[in-house]
Scaffold this motif. Sequence first.
Motif, PDB file in Angstrom:
ATOM      1  N   GLY A  42      33.612  42.661  37.435  1.00 33.49           N
ATOM      2  CA  GLY A  42      32.303  43.047  37.960  1.00 33.49           C
ATOM      3  C   GLY A  42      31.657  41.944  38.772  1.00 33.49           C
ATOM      4  N   VAL A  43      31.754  40.717  38.280  1.00 35.01           N
ATOM      5  CA  VAL A  43      31.197  39.579  39.017  1.00 35.01           C
ATOM      6  C   VAL A  43      31.939  39.406  40.333  1.00 35.01           C
ATOM      7  CG1 VAL A  43      30.949  37.063  39.022  1.00 35.01           C
ATOM      8  CG2 VAL A  43      30.341  38.362  36.984  1.00 35.01           C
ATOM      9  N   ALA A  44      33.282  39.514  40.302  1.00 35.21           N
ATOM     10  CA  ALA A  44      34.081  39.350  41.519  1.00 35.21           C
ATOM     11  C   ALA A  44      33.697  40.396  42.567  1.00 35.21           C
ATOM     12  CB  ALA A  44      35.570  39.438  41.196  1.00 35.21           C
ATOM     13  N   ARG A  50      37.553  41.984  47.079  1.00 33.67           N
ATOM     14  CA  ARG A  50      38.045  43.355  47.148  1.00 33.67           C
ATOM     15  C   ARG A  50      39.543  43.436  46.854  1.00 33.67           C
ATOM     16  NH1 ARG A  50      33.584  44.056  46.530  1.00 33.67           N
ATOM     17  NH2 ARG A  50      31.991  44.883  47.899  1.00 33.67           N
ATOM     18  N   GLY A  51      39.985  44.631  46.451  1.00 37.84           N
ATOM     19  CA  GLY A  51      41.400  44.924  46.306  1.00 37.84           C
ATOM     20  C   GLY A  51      42.091  44.068  45.266  1.00 37.84           C
ATOM     21  N   ASP A  56      43.365  38.784  41.013  1.00 43.80           N
ATOM     22  CA  ASP A  56      43.623  37.340  41.080  1.00 43.80           C
ATOM     23  C   ASP A  56      42.465  36.560  40.469  1.00 43.80           C
ATOM     24  OD1 ASP A  56      46.000  37.902  42.358  1.00 43.80           O
ATOM     25  OD2 ASP A  56      45.219  37.516  44.368  1.00 43.80           O
ATOM     26  N   VAL A  57      41.238  36.986  40.794  1.00 38.30           N
ATOM     27  CA  VAL A  57      40.057  36.309  40.252  1.00 38.30           C
ATOM     28  C   VAL A  57      40.036  36.438  38.725  1.00 38.30           C
ATOM     29  CG1 VAL A  57      37.528  36.345  40.127  1.00 38.30           C
ATOM     30  CG2 VAL A  57      38.666  36.525  42.341  1.00 38.30           C
ATOM     31  N   VAL A  91      34.178  32.805  44.285  1.00 38.00           N
ATOM     32  CA  VAL A  91      33.895  32.017  45.490  1.00 38.00           C
ATOM     33  C   VAL A  91      35.173  31.347  45.989  1.00 38.00           C
ATOM     34  CG1 VAL A  91      32.671  29.969  46.338  1.00 38.00           C
ATOM     35  CG2 VAL A  91      31.448  31.689  44.989  1.00 38.00           C
ATOM     36  N   ASP A  92      35.986  30.829  45.064  1.00 39.43           N
ATOM     37  CA  ASP A  92      37.274  30.233  45.453  1.00 39.43           C
ATOM     38  C   ASP A  92      38.138  31.256  46.188  1.00 39.43           C
ATOM     39  OD1 ASP A  92      36.527  27.873  44.243  1.00 39.43           O
ATOM     40  OD2 ASP A  92      37.745  28.189  42.437  1.00 39.43           O
ATOM     41  N   ALA A  93      38.191  32.489  45.669  1.00 39.34           N
ATOM     42  CA  ALA A  93      39.008  33.535  46.289  1.00 39.34           C
ATOM     43  C   ALA A  93      38.496  33.869  47.683  1.00 39.34           C
ATOM     44  CB  ALA A  93      39.015  34.789  45.415  1.00 39.34           C
ATOM     45  N   LEU A  94      37.171  33.945  47.833  1.00 42.59           N
ATOM     46  CA  LEU A  94      36.600  34.251  49.149  1.00 42.59           C
ATOM     47  C   LEU A  94      36.882  33.126  50.140  1.00 42.59           C
ATOM     48  CD1 LEU A  94      33.220  35.824  47.992  1.00 42.59           C
ATOM     49  CD2 LEU A  94      35.140  37.008  49.079  1.00 42.59           C
ATOM     50  N   ARG A  95      36.842  31.883  49.669  1.00 42.07           N
ATOM     51  CA  ARG A  95      37.164  30.755  50.549  1.00 42.07           C
ATOM     52  C   ARG A  95      38.619  30.826  51.009  1.00 42.07           C
ATOM     53  NH1 ARG A  95      34.273  26.267  46.879  1.00 42.07           N
ATOM     54  NH2 ARG A  95      32.172  26.451  47.714  1.00 42.07           N
TER      55      ARG A  95
END
Length: 200
Positions: A42-44, A50-51, A56-57, A91-95
């Motif tokens: 939910g936080v991710a 997405r997806g 992974d997160v 945030v790491d995943a988005l980066r």
Amino acid sequence: MQARHATGPGEASLSAAMRAAQDGDAAAYRRVLRACVPVIAGVACGQGVRGAAVDDVVQEALLTIHRARATYDPARPFLPWLRAIAQRRAVDALRRQSRRPQEVHDPASLDGQEDAGPAPGQALEEGQEARLREARLARAVASLPAGQRQAVEHLALHERSLAEASALTGRSKGALKVNLHRALKSLRAALAPDREGRDV
């Protein structure tokens, strides 16, 4: 306003289960990890992940929880601690996603675009900074009183459970917890300049 956690385990039961997990209760630890999955997802999603990246997160956040489980203070709420970890991993995943090259079907569209890679020497500088931070951490840990140093080495660095650390050191679980929390407070103060923009 509706209760935010009406569908899952409550704060008190999660805190109690995590406390039991810290004391070596494997079944309680499994319950905690299962309860964490929907919260992390939910936080991710709320952060824009997405997806497959959501999975992974979740995996990375669960690994972080496992590595940092000894640092959780059962006297404090569990869900904010969990959400902070999940948010950092999101945030790491988005980066990572923003650094990943996007597929381009028109080769001509690449003309005139800047190279988004690291500047010459940047990777070398980052490696040197990481080594300097590691050296500062090693010095800070070495300067701790013996009991605190022992707690950090067994619980945080070697990722042993409280039960394992207690058996190895001959110290009570309570003494190890107290020493770990005091050590972490001292380390945070000693390494404060390095913590800006960094995560747990």
